[in-house]
Write an enzyme that holds these catalytic residues in place. Structure first.
Site, PDB file in Angstrom:
ATOM      1  N   SER A  15       0.957  -1.085   0.075  1.00 29.13           N
ATOM      2  CA  SER A  15       0.051   0.040   0.091  1.00 29.13           C
ATOM      3  C   SER A  15       0.827   1.056   0.121  1.00 29.13           C
ATOM      4  CB  SER A  15      -0.795   0.032   1.287  1.00 29.13           C
ATOM      5  OG  SER A  15      -1.400   1.436   1.412  1.00 29.13           O
ATOM      6  N   LYS A  66     -13.839  -3.747   1.931  1.00 26.51           N
ATOM      7  CA  LYS A  66     -14.702  -2.656   1.658  1.00 26.51           C
ATOM      8  C   LYS A  66     -16.070  -2.877   1.997  1.00 26.51           C
ATOM      9  CE  LYS A  66     -11.555  -0.273  -1.439  1.00 26.51           C
ATOM     10  NZ  LYS A  66     -11.672   0.510  -2.756  1.00 26.51           N
ATOM     11  N   ASN A  87     -14.744   2.943   2.087  1.00 24.72           N
ATOM     12  CA  ASN A  87     -13.198   2.976   2.273  1.00 24.72           C
ATOM     13  C   ASN A  87     -12.423   3.972   3.043  1.00 24.72           C
ATOM     14  OD1 ASN A  87     -13.479   5.510   1.013  1.00 24.72           O
ATOM     15  ND2 ASN A  87     -11.518   4.928  -0.465  1.00 24.72           N
ATOM     16  N   ALA A 137     -18.271  -4.743 -14.070  1.00 23.53           N
ATOM     17  CA  ALA A 137     -19.641  -4.369 -13.329  1.00 23.53           C
ATOM     18  C   ALA A 137     -19.495  -4.926 -11.937  1.00 23.53           C
ATOM     19  CB  ALA A 137     -20.835  -5.161 -13.667  1.00 23.53           C
ATOM     20  N   ASN A 159     -19.812  -6.197 -19.698  1.00 18.91           N
ATOM     21  CA  ASN A 159     -19.174  -6.715 -18.537  1.00 18.91           C
ATOM     22  C   ASN A 159     -19.189  -8.365 -19.223  1.00 18.91           C
ATOM     23  OD1 ASN A 159     -17.942  -7.309 -16.083  1.00 18.91           O
ATOM     24  ND2 ASN A 159     -19.790  -8.322 -15.384  1.00 18.91           N
TER      25      ASN A 159
HETATM   26  P1  ATR Z   1     -13.770  -5.255  -7.987  1.00 16.06           P
HETATM   27  O1  ATR Z   1     -14.202  -5.045  -6.579  1.00 16.06           O
HETATM   28  O2  ATR Z   1     -12.251  -5.011  -8.403  1.00 16.06           O
HETATM   29  O3  ATR Z   1     -14.663  -4.743  -9.023  1.00 16.06           O
HETATM   30  P2  ATR Z   1     -15.186  -7.710  -8.423  1.00 16.06           P
HETATM   31  O4  ATR Z   1     -16.553  -7.227  -7.643  1.00 16.06           O
HETATM   32  O5  ATR Z   1     -14.719  -9.235  -8.266  1.00 16.06           O
HETATM   33  O6  ATR Z   1     -13.976  -6.788  -7.852  1.00 16.06           O
HETATM   34  O7  ATR Z   1     -15.263  -7.701 -10.056  1.00 16.06           O
HETATM   35  C1  ATR Z   1     -14.294  -7.759 -10.867  1.00 16.06           C
HETATM   36  C2  ATR Z   1     -14.731  -7.228 -12.277  1.00 16.06           C
HETATM   37  O8  ATR Z   1     -13.637  -7.593 -13.127  1.00 16.06           O
HETATM   38  C3  ATR Z   1     -16.014  -8.008 -12.743  1.00 16.06           C
HETATM   39  O9  ATR Z   1     -16.662  -7.044 -13.663  1.00 16.06           O
HETATM   40  C4  ATR Z   1     -15.291  -9.094 -13.804  1.00 16.06           C
HETATM   41  O10 ATR Z   1     -16.041  -9.649 -14.408  1.00 16.06           O
HETATM   42  P3  ATR Z   1     -17.407 -10.763 -14.311  1.00 16.06           P
HETATM   43  O11 ATR Z   1     -18.565  -9.988 -13.596  1.00 16.06           O
HETATM   44  O12 ATR Z   1     -17.794 -11.440 -15.433  1.00 16.06           O
HETATM   45  O13 ATR Z   1     -16.607 -11.745 -13.163  1.00 16.06           O
HETATM   46  C5  ATR Z   1     -14.204  -8.498 -14.088  1.00 16.06           C
HETATM   47  N1  ATR Z   1     -13.370  -9.264 -14.576  1.00 16.06           N
HETATM   48  C6  ATR Z   1     -12.221  -9.717 -13.737  1.00 16.06           C
HETATM   49  N2  ATR Z   1     -11.333 -10.615 -14.556  1.00 16.06           N
HETATM   50  C7  ATR Z   1     -11.516 -10.267 -15.815  1.00 16.06           C
HETATM   51  C8  ATR Z   1     -10.974 -11.039 -16.922  1.00 16.06           C
HETATM   52  N3  ATR Z   1      -9.922 -11.653 -16.998  1.00 16.06           N
HETATM   53  N4  ATR Z   1     -11.659 -10.815 -18.028  1.00 16.06           N
HETATM   54  C9  ATR Z   1     -12.568  -9.702 -18.041  1.00 16.06           C
HETATM   55  N5  ATR Z   1     -13.275  -9.194 -17.031  1.00 16.06           N
HETATM   56  C10 ATR Z   1     -12.729  -9.695 -15.650  1.00 16.06           C
END
Ligand code: ATR
Length: 280
Positions: A15, A66, A87, A137, A159
């Site tokens: 961090s 969070k 946060n 999303a 998404n």
């Molecule tokens: P965060 O708090 O970082 O948003 P999250 O709630 O787990 O974490 O959401 C991760 C986001 O990144 C989601 O939109 C996820 O897509 P899915 O809803 O289909 O899971 C997206 N994501 C993560 N890895 C990805 C990848 N390799 N390619 C495309 N989208 C990805």
């Protein structure tokens, strides 16, 4: 004794928040210290409680806590309610809780305003009517969607799992113009924000070449030492401005500092230098 603040996460070693807040404190002449607190994955609430008992006055919260911080707080600011995530925590003394005078834990969320300041103040973008594509999303999008809609952007969400985007759109549609990406849009966007966590795995989320031209500002909410796969893809498409989330990181911290200390630090030097050479 210096006022005590900190950031709680897991992991936490990486961090930058302690350095950022130390810089803000020196710049504004505030007598405070700021530490990194590693909470066990099943011990967030305990860690926050212990920090308070030891004199903590406010805490930032980062991955993966969070949503838990939201549940822990007695009261939420409106921006935290919209984000359903917290946060920034602070304690309010002598509050009425269940008919008794106690202290109250207030949950706030400065991520959305941090992104908005980076886009509008630092990058000088006018979001009113801007065609904005958001990739993702998840929680990161939930944190920033409200302020982006309030700024007047016309938002399209794409998404990997469309159902998650549909859910989010239905919850935010009353706040402005937000729709799901159509099957094969030939539109070029003014701004694309990658809010997926794909960059952390060196992955590129779906992004069609025709969505980007030289004027499209391409913003990755992740900050990194080298351009993320999304920034590289955008640059290869000729996008002249490909930016990572370092400015957002600094601006969300500045807003938390303001919430706690009532003083707004100047972020320009930090963003320009990316901390290098500013402090040891
Ligand atoms: P965060 O708090 O970082 O948003 P999250 O709630 O787990 O974490 O959401 C991760 C986001 O990144 C989601 O939109 C996820 O897509 P899915 O809803 O289909 O899971 C997206 N994501 C993560 N890895 C990805 C990848 N390799 N390619 C495309 N989208 C990805």
């Amino acid at each position: 004794m210096s006022a005590s603040y900190g950031v709680v996460g897991h992991p936490i070693k990486h961090s930058l928040s302690p350095r950022i807040h130390q810089y803000f404190a020196e710049q504004t002449g505030q007598d405070m210290m700021y530490s990194a607190l590693l909470a066990p994955l099943d011990g967030f609430a305990e860690c926050v409680k212990k920090f308070r008992v030891n004199g903590g006055q406010g805490a930032n919260v980062t991955v993966p806590f969070k949503v838990e911080a939201y549940q822990l707080a007695d009261e939420h600011t409106s921006r935290a309610k919209l984000a359903q995530a917290v946060n920034t925590l602070s304690w309010q003394m002598n509050a009425q809780v269940d008919g008794q005078v106690k202290e109250k834990l207030i949950g706030d969320n400065t991520d959305g305003v941090g992104l908005l300041r980076d886009l509008t103040d630092n990058l000088q973008l006018d979001l009113q009517g801007a065609r904005l594509l958001i990739l993702g999303a998840g929680g990161a999008v939930r944190g920033v969607l409200g302020p982006l809609l309030a700024a007047g952007a016309q938002i399209v969400i794409s998404n990997r799992t469309p159902e998650r985007a549909f859910d989010m759109i239905s919850q935010f549609a009353h706040l402005g113009n937000v729709t799901f990406i159509t099957d094969n849009p030939s539109i070029t966007f003014d701004l694309i924000i990658n809010a997926t966590s794909a960059s952390l795995q060196q992955d590129l989320p779906r992004c069609e070449p025709q969505w980007i031209n030289a004027q499209t500002v391409c913003y990755d909410m992740v900050y990194a030492d080298k351009p993320t796969p999304f920034m590289q893809f955008a640059a290869a498409r000729g996008a002249e401005r490909c930016v990572d989330g370092f400015g957002m990181l600094i601006e969300q911290a500045a807003e938390a500092f303001f919430v706690w200390r009532g003083v707004r630090p100047d972020t320009s030097e930090l963003i320009r230098t990316r901390l290098v050479g500013l402090m040891n």
